[in-house]
Structures are given as structure tokens and as C-alpha cells.
Scaffold this active site. Structure first.
Site, short mmCIF file in Angstrom:
data_model
loop_
_atom_site.label_atom_id
_atom_site.label_comp_id
_atom_site.label_asym_id
_atom_site.label_seq_id
_atom_site.Cartn_x
_atom_site.Cartn_y
_atom_site.Cartn_z
N CYS A 335 0.84 -1.18 0.00
CA CYS A 335 0.00 0.00 0.00
C CYS A 335 0.88 1.23 0.00
CB CYS A 335 -0.85 0.04 1.25
SG CYS A 335 -2.02 -1.27 1.26
N ASN B 79 -10.28 0.34 4.46
CA ASN B 79 -8.88 -0.07 4.53
C ASN B 79 -8.66 -1.26 5.47
OD1 ASN B 79 -8.85 3.32 4.64
ND2 ASN B 79 -7.92 2.31 2.86
N ILE B 86 -5.20 -4.82 8.10
CA ILE B 86 -5.22 -3.37 8.00
C ILE B 86 -4.27 -2.92 6.89
CG2 ILE B 86 -4.85 -1.22 9.27
CD1 ILE B 86 -5.00 -3.10 11.83
N CYS B 87 -4.75 -2.02 6.05
CA CYS B 87 -3.90 -1.46 5.00
C CYS B 87 -3.31 -0.16 5.52
CB CYS B 87 -4.70 -1.20 3.73
SG CYS B 87 -3.69 -0.50 2.42
N LEU B 88 -2.10 -0.23 6.00
CA LEU B 88 -1.48 0.95 6.59
C LEU B 88 0.02 0.88 6.28
CD1 LEU B 88 -2.21 3.38 8.39
CD2 LEU B 88 -1.66 1.97 10.37
#
Lengths: 337, 151
Positions: A335, B79, B86-88
């Protein structure tokens, strides 16, 4: 706006530029000097390697400076703790009052430099190990003026390179060719740094980090654990937990509560240790996927190492057959890259 | 298993002594690297009033690599996927050893306040968040009420 500048200001700015040369930046609007900015270092002769602290001084000139005080800001302190900063700030305030009516920038630089020279050692802690710098420690100052134990920074750089390699190998060939080369970065500000890892890693570990007292749970922690377990049990009962109820993803492994019980009861302390070990290894290798499936289940992440719970305090035990998922079954979650 | 690094002990102690408002993290009884976490939904977000349970694991080479964190309580967020992942960025390529358990959890709490549907992990949620934000927020509130409220 006409560009009539007070002679005292013109003289001061000229002198600053003549003495500090490239180390001072004068921002002008319509040829009128407005902001004077310089990075102040401690006096160490010409030995730049011995300067461990620094700070940026910004002086905004008021229209009627020097008959009124300029606005003074200190930015980007490096290796300086809050206490020293507030000392410097209050000395600056006093100096501005004392020097009203005359140019003050040189006086300010001198004042700050004297303070830095006296405290030319990194204060605060190494952000990697969270321990301070004490006698016997080997530390390094990066180009961006951040301080680390050499040992700690070496570990960071080795891990950073390893991560880069691992990620690179996951890319298709054509993307690997285009990928930017590995760049060491500062853990604090992510500025590029260039350090010789082979030299850094010869340093001993931080003095304070060598002896680790055993970890033990306090009564307060235990109370919190019980509270959290109760909340989780409630959420499980309501179907609010990932993997429980009909909105969950397809199961990877199914196990039943009785399996848990058997494992837990049979688990001697050495088995528990083994469990902890394999957990750590499994979780640290992101791509371990299905093999690691047993290590993370909703609400019961480490079944292998659970002790038999007392009958009254078993809120973490799932009430019905539970689906087990690997902690991070997918190798990459790229990401923001 | 090697002795617990002092950094982890120090972080654990500080989490107890100076807790972060809205966040609690407690090490497990059997594994000091495994934390039970509760994050409260931020005010003025669709998650307000919710208590979200997460699990956090510090891998062997922590702090050289990021903690593994995921939601255990179901949450409707673009997210965060159905597995609670979790997209972090700071949990992946932007990890730095200068970050800590507390800063990671604060970032996750901030992610609840500022969903980013342009960088989705849960595609269907992100899609709705972009097409019909009102409905997405209603869903998020409903999930919070149904799964994360302590009543």
C-alpha cells in the site's frame, strides 16, 4: 513599497553574509531583508565530526527592527532535550529585551552556540532501543543529526536491506529492473543516510540493554486482561468477531474446542515454550501462509501455549467450533508505495 | 526463546504508566510479545462509541520489523478487510524502528477517523464509500452498533 532599509539592518546583514557565507540564508522581499536563517552548531574548532547537536535559528525582522524586537524561532533541534530548549528560549527573550534598539542576530547566534557547546552530547534516548547514551556506549550521528547506538543502527540497516530484497524478489522481472536501488534511511526522519554497516555492527550492544529483568504481569495487567477477555466473549457471542458468523471468509482450517482442551491440558511448560518459539518464527516470516495457520485464531491466537484455564475464567475460549486463520496469510499487502 | 528485549519491557511499562487515551494494550499471560488491544472508535467518526478489539504481535526481530496487527472485532472500513487485516503503510514498507506500539495504535485510530477509499483493502466497502458515502457511513455505524458496542 520603497526599499528604504535602516542602515543598522543593512550593516548587520552584510556582516552576517560576510562572516557566515553559505551558512546563512537571507530571505528578501523587494530587496528588504525579512528572514534570517542559520543553523547553529557548537564550537569545536573546525572539527565537524565532533559536533553532535545543532539547531536552526530563524529571525523574522519586524518593519521597524531593530527598534522593536524581531520574532525568533528555533527549529529542528537535534540531540537537544526539552529542558535545554526552554533554557535557550528564555535566554533569548532576555537578550531581545536587553538589545532593543541595536542589531541582535549575532548576539543570538553566540548565545545559542555557547549553550550548544556546553551540551555537545546527545541527550535523550536512542529511539531504536529506547535506552540513553551512557559511558561505554558506541553511538553514531547521522548526517541529519540523529543519534543512535551504532549497534542499533546497524540492526536497522541490515533489516531494512533484507526487507528491500525480499520485496524486490516478489516483483515480476521487468519491475525488478525498474525498481530504485536500495537506499539506507534514517529511522527518525527517513532522510537518506550512508553508513558502513560492517563497521557499525562491530559495536557492542547498548550498555543499558544487556541485562534484561524478567517480565512479570502485575495485578493491574491481570485485571485488564480479564476485562478484555470479558469484552471479547461478549463480542464473540454477538457474532461480532472476524471469522465468527455468516459474514466470515471461507475457512482454512477447522478445529473444535475439544481439540484446544486436549492440547492445553497436555501442554507442559516445555511444550508451551516450543509453541511460543514457533509462533514467533511463523509470524516473522510473513509468507509462511498455510503452515502458520494454527498460530492465529480469532480470540484464541496461540492455542498451543494456553494453560488449562480455571473453570470460572475462560472467557477467551470460543463457545463453538472456531475457524483458524493465519495471522497474515498473504505475503504482500503493498500500500502507499 | 531469547529473553524479552528490554525495549519491549520498557514499552509495556510505559503503556501502563502513561496510557494513550482511547487505547489499551495488555500483554498476554503466556506470551509477552502478544498484546490484547482495545481501540475506542474516534469521536465524530462512524465508529464512535465502539470498542474494537485487535491483536498485536511483536515478531522476533521487532523493532527491526513491524508489529503484526489485525482487527478481531468486525469493522466496516475501506482499509480493513474481512479478515481484519489493515492497510497501513507504516505496518509494511514505511515501518521504522522509531515507531512504537503506541504510535502504531494511534495511527490505526487515526485511520478510523480518516478512511481512505482510494487505497482500499476491502474493495466492496471502498467502492460503496466512493459511490455513496452516506450509505457507507450508515453501514459503518450499524456494524459498530451491532458488533462493537459494549451493551
Amino acid at each position: 513599497m520603497s526599499a528604504t532599509v535602516d542602515e543598522r539592518v543593512t550593516d548587520e546583514v552584510e556582516a552576517l553574509e560576510a562572516i557566515l557565507m553559505d551558512d546563512v540564508v537571507i530571505k528578501r522581499v523587494n530587496d528588504v531583508p525579512e528572514i534570517i536563517e542559520t543553523v547553529v552548531h557548537p564550537s569545536t574548532g573546525d572539527d565537524v565530526d565532533q559536533q553532535f547537536v545543532c539547531i536552526t535559528l530563524e529571525v523574522k525582522l519586524t518593519p521597524d527592527y531593530p527598534d522593536s524586537s524581531p520574532e525568533v524561532n528555533l527549529r529542528n533541534p537535534r540531540g537537544l532535550d526539552d529542558q535545554l530548549l526552554s533554557t535557550i528560549n528564555s535566554q533569548i527573550k532576555q537578550k531581545l529585551l536587553d538589545c532593543l534598539g541595536q542589531p541582535v542576530v549575532f548576539e543570538l547566534i553566540e548565545l545559542i552556540r555557547d549553550n550548544l557547546t556546553e551540551s555537545n552530547l546527545p541527550s535523550g534516548q536512542c529511539v531504536i532501543c529506547l535506552y540513553g547514551f551512557v559511558d561505554g556506549d558506541v553511538f553514531i550521528k547521522t548526517q541529519c543529526y540523529h543519534h543512535f547506538h551504532s549497534h542499533c543502527l546497524a540492526n536497522h540497516l541490515i533489516a531494512g536491506k533484507k526487507y528491500y530484497q525480499e520485496e524486490l524478489e516478489k516483483l515480476p522481472n521487468w519491475q525488478q529492473m525498474q525498481a530504485p536501488p536500495y537506499q539506507q534511511t534514517c529511522p527518525v526522519c527517513r532522510c537518506p543516510v550512508s553508513c558502513d554497516v560492517d563497521v557499525l555492527k562491530t559495536a557492542p550492544p547498548p550498555v543499558d540493554s544487556v541485562t534484561a529483568p524478567p517480565f512479570c504481569l502485575t495485578a493491574e495487567l491481570k485485571a485488564l486482561q480479564i476485562k478484555m477477555a470479558a469484552l471479547l466473549a461478549k463480542q464473540v457471542a454477538k457474532g461480532g468477531v472476524v471469522g465468527v458468523g455468516d459474514t466470515g471468509p471461507p475457512p482454512l482450517t477447522i478445529t473444535s474446542p475439544s481439540d484446544h482442551d486436549n492440547e492445553a491440558t497436555n501442554g507442559s511448560s516445555s511444550v508451551a515454550q516450543e509453541g511460543a518459539k514457533s509462533d514467533a518464527i511463523g509470524a516473522s516470516t510473513d509468507g509462511a501462509s498455510r503452515d502458520a495457520a494454527g498460530e492465529a485464531a480469532p480470540g484464541d491466537p496461540h492455542p498451543q501455549q494456553r494453560r488449562p484455564p480455571p473453570p470460572s475464567a475462560a472467557p477467551l475460549a470460543p463457545a463453538r467450533p472456531t475457524t483458524l486463520y493465519p495471522f497474515y496469510p498473504l505475503p504482500t499487502l503493498r500500500c502507499h508505495s | 526463546m531469547a529473553a524479552l528485549p528490554r525495549r519491549i519491557i520498557k514499552e509495556t511499562q510505559r503503556l501502563m504508566q502513561e496510557p494513550v487515551p482511547g487505547i489499551s494494550a495488555v500483554p498476554s499471560e503466556t506470551n509477552a510479545r502478544y498484546f490484547h488491544v482495545i481501540v475506542t472508535g474516534p469521536e465524530d467518526s462512524p465508529f464512535e462509541g465502539g470498542l474494537f478489539k485487535l491483536e498485536l504481535f511483536l515478531p522476533e526481530d521487532y523493532p527491526m520489523s513491524a508489529p503484526k496487527v489485525r482487527f478481531i472485532t468486525k469493522i466496516y472500513h475501506p482499509n480493513i478487510d474481512r479478515l481484519g487485516r489493515i492497510c497501513l503503510d507504516i505496518l509494511k514498507d514505511k515501518w521504522s524502528p522509531a515507531l512504537q506500539i503506541r504510535t502504531v495504535l494511534l495511527s490505526i485510530q487515526a485511520l478510523l477517523s480518516a478512511p481512505n477509499p482510494d487505497d482500499p483493502l476491502a474493495n466492496d466497502v471502498a467502492e460503496l464509500w466512493k459511490v455513496n458515502e452516506g450509505e457507507a457511513i450508515r453501514n459503518a455505524k450499524e456494524w459498530t452498533r451491532r458488533y462493537a458496542m459494549d451493551n
